[in-house]
Design a protein around this motif. Sequence first.
Motif, PDB file in Angstrom:
ATOM      1  N   THR A  94      60.274 -25.495 -15.842  1.00 35.76           N
ATOM      2  CA  THR A  94      59.983 -26.923 -16.009  1.00 35.76           C
ATOM      3  C   THR A  94      58.488 -27.177 -15.929  1.00 35.76           C
ATOM      4  OG1 THR A  94      62.125 -27.477 -15.048  1.00 35.76           O
ATOM      5  CG2 THR A  94      60.498 -29.239 -15.147  1.00 35.76           C
ATOM      6  N   ARG A  95      57.801 -26.494 -15.022  1.00 38.74           N
ATOM      7  CA  ARG A  95      56.339 -26.642 -14.939  1.00 38.74           C
ATOM      8  C   ARG A  95      55.680 -26.222 -16.245  1.00 38.74           C
ATOM      9  NH1 ARG A  95      56.364 -24.241  -9.232  1.00 38.74           N
ATOM     10  NH2 ARG A  95      55.588 -22.373 -10.250  1.00 38.74           N
ATOM     11  N   ALA A  96      56.146 -25.104 -16.812  1.00 40.38           N
ATOM     12  CA  ALA A  96      55.578 -24.613 -18.077  1.00 40.38           C
ATOM     13  C   ALA A  96      55.854 -25.599 -19.212  1.00 40.38           C
ATOM     14  CB  ALA A  96      56.142 -23.233 -18.407  1.00 40.38           C
ATOM     15  N   ALA A  97      57.055 -26.169 -19.253  1.00 39.39           N
ATOM     16  CA  ALA A  97      57.398 -27.145 -20.294  1.00 39.39           C
ATOM     17  C   ALA A  97      56.526 -28.392 -20.183  1.00 39.39           C
ATOM     18  CB  ALA A  97      58.881 -27.514 -20.207  1.00 39.39           C
ATOM     19  N   ALA A  98      56.283 -28.847 -18.965  1.00 38.97           N
ATOM     20  CA  ALA A  98      55.442 -30.030 -18.749  1.00 38.97           C
ATOM     21  C   ALA A  98      54.011 -29.760 -19.200  1.00 38.97           C
ATOM     22  CB  ALA A  98      55.486 -30.450 -17.288  1.00 38.97           C
ATOM     23  N   LEU A  99      53.461 -28.617 -18.833  1.00 42.93           N
ATOM     24  CA  LEU A  99      52.094 -28.274 -19.227  1.00 42.93           C
ATOM     25  C   LEU A  99      51.986 -28.153 -20.742  1.00 42.93           C
ATOM     26  CD1 LEU A  99      49.205 -27.625 -18.455  1.00 42.93           C
ATOM     27  CD2 LEU A  99      49.921 -25.250 -18.054  1.00 42.93           C
ATOM     28  N   SER A 100      52.977 -27.561 -21.365  1.00 40.78           N
ATOM     29  CA  SER A 100      52.993 -27.431 -22.825  1.00 40.78           C
ATOM     30  C   SER A 100      53.018 -28.807 -23.491  1.00 40.78           C
ATOM     31  CB  SER A 100      54.207 -26.607 -23.252  1.00 40.78           C
ATOM     32  OG  SER A 100      54.299 -26.563 -24.649  1.00 40.78           O
ATOM     33  N   LEU A 101      53.849 -29.716 -22.986  1.00 39.01           N
ATOM     34  CA  LEU A 101      53.925 -31.054 -23.559  1.00 39.01           C
ATOM     35  C   LEU A 101      52.619 -31.817 -23.339  1.00 39.01           C
ATOM     36  CD1 LEU A 101      55.514 -33.102 -25.147  1.00 39.01           C
ATOM     37  CD2 LEU A 101      56.559 -33.873 -23.014  1.00 39.01           C
ATOM     38  N   LEU A 102      51.982 -31.627 -22.204  1.00 36.46           N
ATOM     39  CA  LEU A 102      50.683 -32.265 -21.983  1.00 36.46           C
ATOM     40  C   LEU A 102      49.672 -31.794 -23.031  1.00 36.46           C
ATOM     41  CD1 LEU A 102      50.458 -32.235 -18.108  1.00 36.46           C
ATOM     42  CD2 LEU A 102      50.422 -34.266 -19.562  1.00 36.46           C
ATOM     43  N   GLY A 103      49.726 -30.516 -23.388  1.00 44.80           N
ATOM     44  CA  GLY A 103      48.864 -30.002 -24.449  1.00 44.80           C
ATOM     45  C   GLY A 103      49.138 -30.702 -25.771  1.00 44.80           C
ATOM     46  N   LYS A 104      50.414 -30.913 -26.075  1.00 42.45           N
ATOM     47  CA  LYS A 104      50.811 -31.625 -27.289  1.00 42.45           C
ATOM     48  C   LYS A 104      50.335 -33.078 -27.247  1.00 42.45           C
ATOM     49  CE  LYS A 104      55.031 -32.467 -29.970  1.00 42.45           C
ATOM     50  NZ  LYS A 104      56.485 -32.185 -30.025  1.00 42.45           N
ATOM     51  N   MET A 105      50.460 -33.725 -26.080  1.00 43.23           N
ATOM     52  CA  MET A 105      50.014 -35.109 -25.915  1.00 43.23           C
ATOM     53  C   MET A 105      48.514 -35.251 -26.155  1.00 43.23           C
ATOM     54  SD  MET A 105      51.850 -36.347 -22.434  1.00 43.23           S
ATOM     55  CE  MET A 105      53.463 -37.092 -22.364  1.00 43.23           C
ATOM     56  N   ASN A 106      47.791 -34.178 -25.962  1.00 45.22           N
ATOM     57  CA  ASN A 106      46.333 -34.199 -26.058  1.00 45.22           C
ATOM     58  C   ASN A 106      45.841 -33.736 -27.434  1.00 45.22           C
ATOM     59  OD1 ASN A 106      43.843 -34.807 -24.926  1.00 45.22           O
ATOM     60  ND2 ASN A 106      43.554 -32.758 -24.105  1.00 45.22           N
ATOM     61  N   PHE A 107      46.634 -33.950 -28.470  1.00 41.71           N
ATOM     62  CA  PHE A 107      46.295 -33.497 -29.815  1.00 41.71           C
ATOM     63  C   PHE A 107      44.962 -34.052 -30.304  1.00 41.71           C
ATOM     64  CE2 PHE A 107      48.798 -37.351 -30.467  1.00 41.71           C
ATOM     65  CZ  PHE A 107      48.071 -38.040 -31.420  1.00 41.71           C
ATOM     66  N   ASP A 108      44.546 -35.199 -29.795  1.00 37.83           N
ATOM     67  CA  ASP A 108      43.297 -35.821 -30.219  1.00 37.83           C
ATOM     68  C   ASP A 108      42.210 -35.777 -29.139  1.00 37.83           C
ATOM     69  OD1 ASP A 108      44.524 -37.552 -28.477  1.00 37.83           O
ATOM     70  OD2 ASP A 108      44.461 -39.292 -29.807  1.00 37.83           O
ATOM     71  N   GLN A 109      42.438 -34.967 -28.126  1.00 41.80           N
ATOM     72  CA  GLN A 109      41.453 -34.754 -27.054  1.00 41.80           C
ATOM     73  C   GLN A 109      41.050 -36.055 -26.356  1.00 41.80           C
ATOM     74  OE1 GLN A 109      40.607 -31.401 -26.359  1.00 41.80           O
ATOM     75  NE2 GLN A 109      42.303 -31.201 -27.796  1.00 41.80           N
ATOM     76  N   ARG A 110      42.018 -36.930 -26.096  1.00 46.29           N
ATOM     77  CA  ARG A 110      41.734 -38.206 -25.438  1.00 46.29           C
ATOM     78  C   ARG A 110      41.585 -38.053 -23.921  1.00 46.29           C
ATOM     79  NH1 ARG A 110      41.086 -42.815 -28.089  1.00 46.29           N
ATOM     80  NH2 ARG A 110      41.839 -42.782 -30.209  1.00 46.29           N
ATOM     81  N   PHE A 111      42.036 -36.926 -23.370  1.00 51.20           N
ATOM     82  CA  PHE A 111      41.862 -36.683 -21.936  1.00 51.20           C
ATOM     83  C   PHE A 111      41.493 -35.235 -21.721  1.00 51.20           C
ATOM     84  CE2 PHE A 111      46.383 -36.064 -22.786  1.00 51.20           C
ATOM     85  CZ  PHE A 111      46.713 -34.922 -22.058  1.00 51.20           C
TER      86      PHE A 111
END
Length: 116
Positions: A94-111
């Motif tokens: 679950t930790r790995a899935a969350a980190l992976s999704l955070l990477g996806k959320m950051n597609f435009d480098q907003r954070f």
Amino acid sequence: MAAPQHVPFLTVEDEDDWVVSFALGPRGAHRLTLVRTPRLEFMLRPEQRGVSVGAEAGQRPALLVAVQWGAKSVDVVSTAKRYSLDISKVDTTTRAAALSLLGKMNFDQRFQLAGA
């Protein structure tokens, strides 16, 4: 800084909305939720786009500024507040899935995203 808040579990949703939600406290009665809805962002002004951070009912969401992801802890920084979270009880998948999704959320480098 205060001691990290205990996270007994977290949920990850990778559908129309991208969601990483940290349950807070011994029983997970409260949540810290990170949400991004890319299919609707075109309707927002550029400065309103990004990952919303909501922690308390009735509180207007802030925007995510940075995430520091460690093996057992996570620091989340929003435009409103900083959160220190103890994720040591969350399983590694679950930790790995969350980190992976955070990477996806950051597609435009907003954070800023730094992690293990």
